[in-house]
Design a protein around this motif. Sequence first.
Motif, PDB file in Angstrom:
ATOM      1  N   VAL A  17       0.850  -1.200   0.000  1.00  0.00           N
ATOM      2  CA  VAL A  17       0.000   0.000   0.000  1.00  0.00           C
ATOM      3  C   VAL A  17       0.882   1.245   0.000  1.00  0.00           C
ATOM      4  N   GLN A  18       1.977   1.189   0.707  1.00  0.00           N
ATOM      5  CA  GLN A  18       2.917   2.320   0.769  1.00  0.00           C
ATOM      6  C   GLN A  18       4.342   1.784   0.835  1.00  0.00           C
ATOM      7  N   VAL A  19       5.239   2.439   0.095  1.00  0.00           N
ATOM      8  CA  VAL A  19       6.660   2.093   0.164  1.00  0.00           C
ATOM      9  C   VAL A  19       7.252   2.784   1.394  1.00  0.00           C
ATOM     10  N   PRO A  20       7.926   2.051   2.264  1.00  0.00           N
ATOM     11  CA  PRO A  20       8.489   2.688   3.470  1.00  0.00           C
ATOM     12  C   PRO A  20       9.601   3.676   3.113  1.00  0.00           C
ATOM     13  N   LEU A  21       9.496   4.894   3.665  1.00  0.00           N
ATOM     14  CA  LEU A  21      10.487   5.950   3.437  1.00  0.00           C
ATOM     15  C   LEU A  21      11.059   6.399   4.772  1.00  0.00           C
ATOM     16  N   LYS A  22      12.298   6.804   4.749  1.00  0.00           N
ATOM     17  CA  LYS A  22      12.977   7.222   5.967  1.00  0.00           C
ATOM     18  C   LYS A  22      12.224   8.363   6.647  1.00  0.00           C
ATOM     19  N   GLY A  23      12.033   8.239   7.961  1.00  0.00           N
ATOM     20  CA  GLY A  23      11.390   9.287   8.743  1.00  0.00           C
ATOM     21  C   GLY A  23       9.892   9.109   8.895  1.00  0.00           C
ATOM     22  N   GLU A  24       9.285   8.121   8.218  1.00  0.00           N
ATOM     23  CA  GLU A  24       7.838   7.932   8.297  1.00  0.00           C
ATOM     24  C   GLU A  24       7.482   6.897   9.357  1.00  0.00           C
ATOM     25  N   GLN A  25       6.322   7.099   9.956  1.00  0.00           N
ATOM     26  CA  GLN A  25       5.769   6.125  10.891  1.00  0.00           C
ATOM     27  C   GLN A  25       4.904   5.162  10.070  1.00  0.00           C
ATOM     28  N   VAL A  26       5.149   3.853  10.207  1.00  0.00           N
ATOM     29  CA  VAL A  26       4.409   2.869   9.414  1.00  0.00           C
ATOM     30  C   VAL A  26       3.966   1.708  10.297  1.00  0.00           C
ATOM     31  N   MET A  27       2.978   0.975   9.785  1.00  0.00           N
ATOM     32  CA  MET A  27       2.518  -0.266  10.415  1.00  0.00           C
ATOM     33  C   MET A  27       2.705  -1.371   9.384  1.00  0.00           C
ATOM     34  N   VAL A  28       3.474  -2.392   9.737  1.00  0.00           N
ATOM     35  CA  VAL A  28       3.798  -3.433   8.777  1.00  0.00           C
ATOM     36  C   VAL A  28       3.244  -4.770   9.257  1.00  0.00           C
ATOM     37  N   LEU A  29       2.964  -5.633   8.271  1.00  0.00           N
ATOM     38  CA  LEU A  29       2.515  -6.990   8.536  1.00  0.00           C
ATOM     39  C   LEU A  29       3.567  -7.931   7.980  1.00  0.00           C
ATOM     40  N   GLY A  30       4.003  -8.906   8.781  1.00  0.00           N
ATOM     41  CA  GLY A  30       5.022  -9.817   8.299  1.00  0.00           C
ATOM     42  C   GLY A  30       5.259 -10.944   9.270  1.00  0.00           C
ATOM     43  N   SER A  31       6.343 -11.683   9.036  1.00  0.00           N
ATOM     44  CA  SER A  31       6.697 -12.804   9.900  1.00  0.00           C
ATOM     45  C   SER A  31       8.150 -12.663  10.298  1.00  0.00           C
ATOM     46  N   VAL A  32       8.456 -13.117  11.522  1.00  0.00           N
ATOM     47  CA  VAL A  32       9.815 -13.036  12.030  1.00  0.00           C
ATOM     48  C   VAL A  32      10.588 -14.269  11.580  1.00  0.00           C
ATOM     49  N   GLY A  33      11.771 -14.004  10.981  1.00  0.00           N
ATOM     50  CA  GLY A  33      12.635 -15.093  10.559  1.00  0.00           C
ATOM     51  C   GLY A  33      14.065 -14.820  10.967  1.00  0.00           C
ATOM     52  N   LEU A  34      14.971 -15.655  10.507  1.00  0.00           N
ATOM     53  CA  LEU A  34      16.379 -15.511  10.877  1.00  0.00           C
ATOM     54  C   LEU A  34      17.222 -15.591   9.613  1.00  0.00           C
ATOM     55  N   TYR A  35      18.213 -14.688   9.532  1.00  0.00           N
ATOM     56  CA  TYR A  35      19.156 -14.690   8.410  1.00  0.00           C
ATOM     57  C   TYR A  35      20.395 -15.442   8.863  1.00  0.00           C
ATOM     58  N   PRO A  36      20.582 -16.682   8.393  1.00  0.00           N
ATOM     59  CA  PRO A  36      21.637 -17.538   8.963  1.00  0.00           C
ATOM     60  C   PRO A  36      23.047 -16.997   8.791  1.00  0.00           C
ATOM     61  N   LYS A  37      23.341 -16.356   7.672  1.00  0.00           N
ATOM     62  CA  LYS A  37      24.719 -15.929   7.420  1.00  0.00           C
ATOM     63  C   LYS A  37      25.226 -14.942   8.464  1.00  0.00           C
ATOM     64  N   ARG A  38      24.328 -14.087   8.984  1.00  0.00           N
ATOM     65  CA  ARG A  38      24.753 -13.116   9.997  1.00  0.00           C
ATOM     66  C   ARG A  38      24.217 -13.456  11.377  1.00  0.00           C
ATOM     67  N   GLY A  39      23.417 -14.465  11.456  1.00  0.00           N
ATOM     68  CA  GLY A  39      22.853 -14.824  12.750  1.00  0.00           C
ATOM     69  C   GLY A  39      21.929 -13.751  13.287  1.00  0.00           C
ATOM     70  N   GLU A  40      21.217 -13.027  12.408  1.00  0.00           N
ATOM     71  CA  GLU A  40      20.334 -11.930  12.810  1.00  0.00           C
ATOM     72  C   GLU A  40      18.887 -12.297  12.494  1.00  0.00           C
ATOM     73  N   TYR A  41      18.037 -11.914  13.417  1.00  0.00           N
ATOM     74  CA  TYR A  41      16.619 -12.097  13.111  1.00  0.00           C
ATOM     75  C   TYR A  41      16.122 -10.875  12.371  1.00  0.00           C
ATOM     76  N   GLN A  42      15.132 -11.067  11.522  1.00  0.00           N
ATOM     77  CA  GLN A  42      14.584  -9.984  10.727  1.00  0.00           C
ATOM     78  C   GLN A  42      13.103 -10.222  10.493  1.00  0.00           C
ATOM     79  N   LEU A  43      12.435  -9.154  10.051  1.00  0.00           N
ATOM     80  CA  LEU A  43      11.003  -9.221   9.792  1.00  0.00           C
ATOM     81  C   LEU A  43      10.783  -9.244   8.287  1.00  0.00           C
ATOM     82  N   LYS A  44      10.216 -10.375   7.798  1.00  0.00           N
ATOM     83  CA  LYS A  44       9.874 -10.478   6.377  1.00  0.00           C
ATOM     84  C   LYS A  44       8.499  -9.853   6.184  1.00  0.00           C
ATOM     85  N   VAL A  45       8.497  -8.684   5.516  1.00  0.00           N
ATOM     86  CA  VAL A  45       7.289  -7.855   5.446  1.00  0.00           C
ATOM     87  C   VAL A  45       6.481  -8.204   4.206  1.00  0.00           C
ATOM     88  N   TRP A  46       5.134  -8.313   4.416  1.00  0.00           N
ATOM     89  CA  TRP A  46       4.229  -8.552   3.290  1.00  0.00           C
ATOM     90  C   TRP A  46       3.448  -7.291   2.910  1.00  0.00           C
TER      91      TRP A  46
END
Length: 407
Positions: A75-104
């Motif tokens: 619905v909207q492309v996220p831009l720096k400085g904006e307040q947004v509400m996102v829908l997604g799932s929490v996953g993990l990026y194995p190469k860096r060992g970091e969790y991230q949010l895969k946004v739909w």
Amino acid sequence: MSDRPVSEQAVSVAGLTQYIQSLLELDPQLRQIWVVGEVSSANNHRSGLFFTLQDPEGTASIRCVVWNSHRNRLVQVPLKGEQVMVLGSVGLYPKRGEYQLKVWQVFPGGEGLQALRYRQLRSRLEAEGLFDPLRKRPLPAHPQTLAVVTSPQAAAWGDLQASLSDRYPGLQVLLSPATVQGERAPEEIVRAIARVEADGRAEVLIVTRGGGASEDLACFNDERVVRAIAACSIPTISGIGHQRDETLSDEVADACAHTPTAIAKLAVPEWRQLYKEHRDRLGRLSETARRQLDREGDRLDRARSRLQRLPLDRQLHLQQRDLARQQQRLLAATRRQLDRREQHCASLRDRLASLDPHRVLQRGYALVRTPGGAIVRSPADLCPGEEVVVEFDRGRMTVKIMDLLDE
């Protein structure tokens, strides 16, 4: 506890990562979750859109990714400085060992608090004239001592040293260490700048750190740091992050660059170029001297040739005529000097004559002397019955004092 050795109980990094990944991805609450936050950074990549969501107070953040397969559905492309509400799932990026949010999906939420604070601070500082180009000072052409405010562990410090040394060997580079990200960073950066000021040796101050997420660079948008750079008496270069990064410290500094090479290029000249310019100047000077010497040599040859063509009696005649002119000038100068001296003597005679006492007697005055010849200057010098000699222009007479009258 198990009786197996510790080495047999240990798991590999990949095994631990897979275990944590399964915990995150199988958690029903994390498989579809709504998250509200402020976009602190956003970067396009060929595989998708990567951005960071931050808590309004800056106390927590999470990395997010929108894969290309979902970008057109936003619905909207996220831009720096904006307040947004996102829908997604929490996953993990194995190469860096970091969790991230895969946004739909992304929905607008208004201007973010951090962006609002940044905009208000920038407007206030701009109104005070801190970003005025007219207040920016020129950098010295050939500084001998630089000071750098950065973290000694930062890659930017090593890269900058290498770039400066390559461009200007023998340059003295002072390090004023400071933390360059986190809550303590603004206060440490301000203290580091103050140390450079108090030291007094640096001719240029460089405030720098490498690239990073916008939240990592937040300390260089802190009002304390911006004002410390603005108040610094030393010309300042800001080198924060990459080219895409723009901080208030960059705007208030006298000059700005975003790579160690570019910073070094601003701070010092390149010795190879200086050597080339020096050689060019020596060449031009030598060529100018040679041309001047050739011209003077030609003039001397022409004068020698003219003299050789003149007969000897002609040369003597010219020299005699020149001597006669000089004799006339000498006689005229002597005559003028003699006239001035005679006039001066006449003036002295007139002044001497005006001081002659007989000139005064000729005007009707008389001179009173005692019998011993001393001049009487006041009645108080005389007594009744005493004789005095009164001298006139023509003759004199003896007078006896009968009485002394009051003035």
